[in-house]
Write a protein that holds these residues in place. Structure first.
Motif, PDB file in Angstrom:
ATOM      1  N   ALA A 144      -7.488   6.598  -0.642  1.00 40.49           N
ATOM      2  CA  ALA A 144      -8.011   5.209  -0.780  1.00 40.49           C
ATOM      3  C   ALA A 144      -8.518   4.896   0.618  1.00 40.49           C
ATOM      4  O   ALA A 144      -7.776   5.101   1.822  1.00 40.49           O
ATOM      5  N   LYS A 145      -9.752   4.184   0.845  1.00 44.87           N
ATOM      6  CA  LYS A 145     -10.007   3.696   2.099  1.00 44.87           C
ATOM      7  C   LYS A 145      -9.319   2.652   2.802  1.00 44.87           C
ATOM      8  O   LYS A 145      -9.128   2.539   3.730  1.00 44.87           O
ATOM      9  N   ARG A 146      -8.898   1.863   1.689  1.00 44.83           N
ATOM     10  CA  ARG A 146      -8.064   0.595   2.017  1.00 44.83           C
ATOM     11  C   ARG A 146      -7.046   0.315   1.138  1.00 44.83           C
ATOM     12  O   ARG A 146      -7.487   0.376  -0.260  1.00 44.83           O
ATOM     13  N   VAL A 147      -5.942  -0.091   1.186  1.00 43.83           N
ATOM     14  CA  VAL A 147      -4.841  -0.274   0.258  1.00 43.83           C
ATOM     15  C   VAL A 147      -4.530  -1.779   0.223  1.00 43.83           C
ATOM     16  O   VAL A 147      -3.956  -2.109   1.252  1.00 43.83           O
ATOM     17  N   GLY A 148      -4.513  -2.419  -0.630  1.00 44.89           N
ATOM     18  CA  GLY A 148      -4.205  -3.845  -1.024  1.00 44.89           C
ATOM     19  C   GLY A 148      -2.615  -3.961  -1.637  1.00 44.89           C
ATOM     20  O   GLY A 148      -2.664  -3.366  -2.501  1.00 44.89           O
ATOM     21  N   ASN A 172      -4.520   1.322   7.255  1.00 46.79           N
ATOM     22  CA  ASN A 172      -5.362   0.769   6.318  1.00 46.79           C
ATOM     23  C   ASN A 172      -4.805   0.011   5.272  1.00 46.79           C
ATOM     24  O   ASN A 172      -5.447  -0.434   4.127  1.00 46.79           O
ATOM     25  N   GLY A 173      -3.351  -0.512   5.377  1.00 48.15           N
ATOM     26  CA  GLY A 173      -2.881  -1.659   4.435  1.00 48.15           C
ATOM     27  C   GLY A 173      -2.940  -2.810   4.704  1.00 48.15           C
ATOM     28  O   GLY A 173      -2.997  -3.460   5.977  1.00 48.15           O
ATOM     29  N   VAL A 174      -3.120  -3.697   3.670  1.00 49.23           N
ATOM     30  CA  VAL A 174      -3.337  -5.297   4.014  1.00 49.23           C
ATOM     31  C   VAL A 174      -2.405  -5.972   2.736  1.00 49.23           C
ATOM     32  O   VAL A 174      -2.596  -5.536   1.712  1.00 49.23           O
ATOM     33  N   LEU A 175      -1.680  -6.992   3.119  1.00 47.43           N
ATOM     34  CA  LEU A 175      -0.903  -7.542   2.386  1.00 47.43           C
ATOM     35  C   LEU A 175      -1.704  -8.961   1.830  1.00 47.43           C
ATOM     36  O   LEU A 175      -2.136  -9.765   2.666  1.00 47.43           O
ATOM     37  N   PHE A 176      -1.712  -8.986   0.386  1.00 41.85           N
ATOM     38  CA  PHE A 176      -2.386 -10.315  -0.013  1.00 41.85           C
ATOM     39  C   PHE A 176      -1.469 -11.146  -0.483  1.00 41.85           C
ATOM     40  O   PHE A 176      -0.796 -11.301  -1.398  1.00 41.85           O
ATOM     41  N   ASP A 194     -11.459   1.665  -2.568  1.00 47.31           N
ATOM     42  CA  ASP A 194     -10.028   0.830  -2.379  1.00 47.31           C
ATOM     43  C   ASP A 194      -9.169   1.248  -3.465  1.00 47.31           C
ATOM     44  O   ASP A 194      -9.639   1.360  -4.523  1.00 47.31           O
ATOM     45  N   LEU A 195      -8.122   0.640  -3.090  1.00 45.90           N
ATOM     46  CA  LEU A 195      -6.831   0.716  -4.291  1.00 45.90           C
ATOM     47  C   LEU A 195      -5.999  -0.700  -3.931  1.00 45.90           C
ATOM     48  O   LEU A 195      -5.893  -0.899  -2.942  1.00 45.90           O
ATOM     49  N   LEU A 196      -5.910  -1.471  -4.953  1.00 51.78           N
ATOM     50  CA  LEU A 196      -5.237  -2.455  -5.124  1.00 51.78           C
ATOM     51  C   LEU A 196      -3.718  -1.880  -5.816  1.00 51.78           C
ATOM     52  O   LEU A 196      -3.577  -1.560  -6.838  1.00 51.78           O
ATOM     53  N   ILE A 197      -2.464  -2.181  -5.083  1.00 51.48           N
ATOM     54  CA  ILE A 197      -1.230  -2.134  -5.777  1.00 51.48           C
ATOM     55  C   ILE A 197      -0.771  -3.340  -6.025  1.00 51.48           C
ATOM     56  O   ILE A 197      -0.425  -4.254  -5.393  1.00 51.48           O
ATOM     57  N   ALA A 198      -0.752  -3.620  -7.467  1.00 48.79           N
ATOM     58  CA  ALA A 198      -0.205  -4.885  -8.045  1.00 48.79           C
ATOM     59  C   ALA A 198       1.215  -4.499  -8.794  1.00 48.79           C
ATOM     60  O   ALA A 198       1.586  -3.787  -9.481  1.00 48.79           O
ATOM     61  N   GLY A 219     -14.488  -1.767 -10.187  1.00 50.42           N
ATOM     62  CA  GLY A 219     -14.473  -0.605  -9.914  1.00 50.42           C
ATOM     63  C   GLY A 219     -13.450  -0.138  -9.018  1.00 50.42           C
ATOM     64  O   GLY A 219     -13.219   1.209  -8.568  1.00 50.42           O
ATOM     65  N   VAL A 220     -12.577  -1.277  -8.598  1.00 51.71           N
ATOM     66  CA  VAL A 220     -11.550  -1.026  -7.706  1.00 51.71           C
ATOM     67  C   VAL A 220     -10.223  -0.345  -8.487  1.00 51.71           C
ATOM     68  O   VAL A 220      -9.820  -0.601  -9.303  1.00 51.71           O
ATOM     69  N   THR A 221      -9.852   0.874  -7.861  1.00 54.95           N
ATOM     70  CA  THR A 221      -8.711   1.807  -8.403  1.00 54.95           C
ATOM     71  C   THR A 221      -7.439   0.678  -8.284  1.00 54.95           C
ATOM     72  O   THR A 221      -7.079   0.057  -7.092  1.00 54.95           O
ATOM     73  N   VAL A 222      -6.707   0.501  -9.376  1.00 51.43           N
ATOM     74  CA  VAL A 222      -5.756  -0.364  -9.658  1.00 51.43           C
ATOM     75  C   VAL A 222      -4.376   0.634  -9.687  1.00 51.43           C
ATOM     76  O   VAL A 222      -4.127   1.546 -10.786  1.00 51.43           O
ATOM     77  N   LEU A 223      -3.260   0.577  -8.909  1.00 49.12           N
ATOM     78  CA  LEU A 223      -1.831   0.933  -9.204  1.00 49.12           C
ATOM     79  C   LEU A 223      -0.983  -0.206  -9.609  1.00 49.12           C
ATOM     80  O   LEU A 223      -0.771  -1.046  -8.733  1.00 49.12           O
TER      81      LEU A 223
END
Length: 309
Positions: A144-148, A172-176, A194-198, A219-223
């Motif tokens: 992932a380019k960026r990981v949320g 490249n990690g960011v906490l929401f 980018d990737l969203l880890i939820a 179109g964001v990849t979700v984990l």
């Protein structure tokens, strides 16, 4: 001449439940959700007992099996029975006996019950997530380019720990965190690539569910790291990792998702090569320069003099 079809595994059945869930009737969805949340009991209990526990009729279980492509419920149930062979069965624990126990022994009994539940939850990490699924999740994070990282309420601590540990090996990690009620604005910054880890477990937090739906639509990849293959997070996710949060306490156990995070971080570091080593060296140098950790050999640390000065 073709041979017999390959055997269906319990995880394959759960995947069918997840992908076909929205097309099922409300009654079939109720039965499907029960199976997804009780895989051990699906292999152990009779069809009629399962129907009673799911609060549906026995014919509903048969209709669900056929909707999933099985000839009957026996065929649907068989993979869960096979998955139990050689594995210990963990039944639900009940706290009602605690009230009847002598007051002096209650804390000891509670400690033993909770400890047993925590061990069972920890075992769920490997029991519910085969190596191929874990590997796919790690590969998605690494690419992932960026990981949320997103988790609210009970899951916020898990998301915070995940991002904190991830920040030690990647930039490249960011906490929401949703501070000021802007969680949707924060997640909206993610793009394809980018990737969203939820992270969430029942009862699922509305901001997390809505953010996952919006991100997946763009179109964001979700984990999804969640407690059911049919959770609203899992049904929109590209990658799903499962855990159990069972506890006799009033509050869900966070032991299993934390263990899952530690496993993912360790594997990311192991596969990260020289880039991870360079990043760790940079972080260690910065922390040392900032005197981030207490060192009794230093005369003064952040304005406090040592006791032997």
């Amino acid at each position: 001449m073709t041979g017999p079809p390959p055997p269906v595994a319990a995880l394959d059945v759960l995947q069918r439940l997840r992908t076909r869930f929205d097309a099922l009737s409300p009654e079939l969805q109720r039965a499907a959700r029960w199976i997804a949340d009780h895989p051990n009991e699906t292999g152990l209990l009779s069809m009629r007992q399962q129907a009673r526990d799911a609060q549906v009729s026995a014919p509903t279980m048969v209709r669900l099996a056929r909707a999933l492509g099985f000839s009957d419920y026996v065929a649907l149930r068989r993979p869960f029975q096979e998955a139990l062979i050689g594995r210990p069965i963990h039944y639900g624990r009940r706290a009602s006996a605690l009230q009847a126990a002598p007051q002096a022994k209650q804390i000891d009994k509670l400690a033993r019950e909770i400890s047993a539940g925590q061990r069972s939850d920890l075992e769920s990490v490997l029991a519910l997530n085969p190596p191929s699924r874990l590997e796919a999740a790690v590969s998605a994070i690494a690419a992932a380019k960026r990981v949320g990282f997103l988790g609210v309420r009970a899951s916020f601590g898990i998301a915070f720990q995940f991002r904190y540990a991830y920040n030690l090996i990647a930039r490249n990690g960011v906490l929401f965190d949703g501070l000021g009620g802007i969680v949707h604005d924060q997640v909206d910054a993610l793009n394809p690539g980018d990737l969203l880890i939820a992270i969430s477990q029942t009862p699922y937090s509305t901001p997390t569910v809505e953010a996952v739906n919006a991100a997946a639509k763009r179109g964001v990849t979700v984990l999804a790291i969640t407690d059911s293959a049919l959770s609203p997070l899992a049904r929109r996710a590209t990658h799903v990792l499962l855990f159990r949060a069972d506890s006799i306490s009033f509050f869900p156990s966070m032991i299993a998702p934390l263990a899952l995070v530690e496993l993912l971080i360790a594997w990311l570091a192991a596969k990260g090569g020289k880039a991870v080593l360079r990043r760790l060296a940079d972080v260690e140098a910065r922390l040392a320069a900032q005197r981030a950790y207490w060192n009794p050999a230093v005369r003064k640390t952040r304005g406090y003099e040592q006791a032997n000065d």
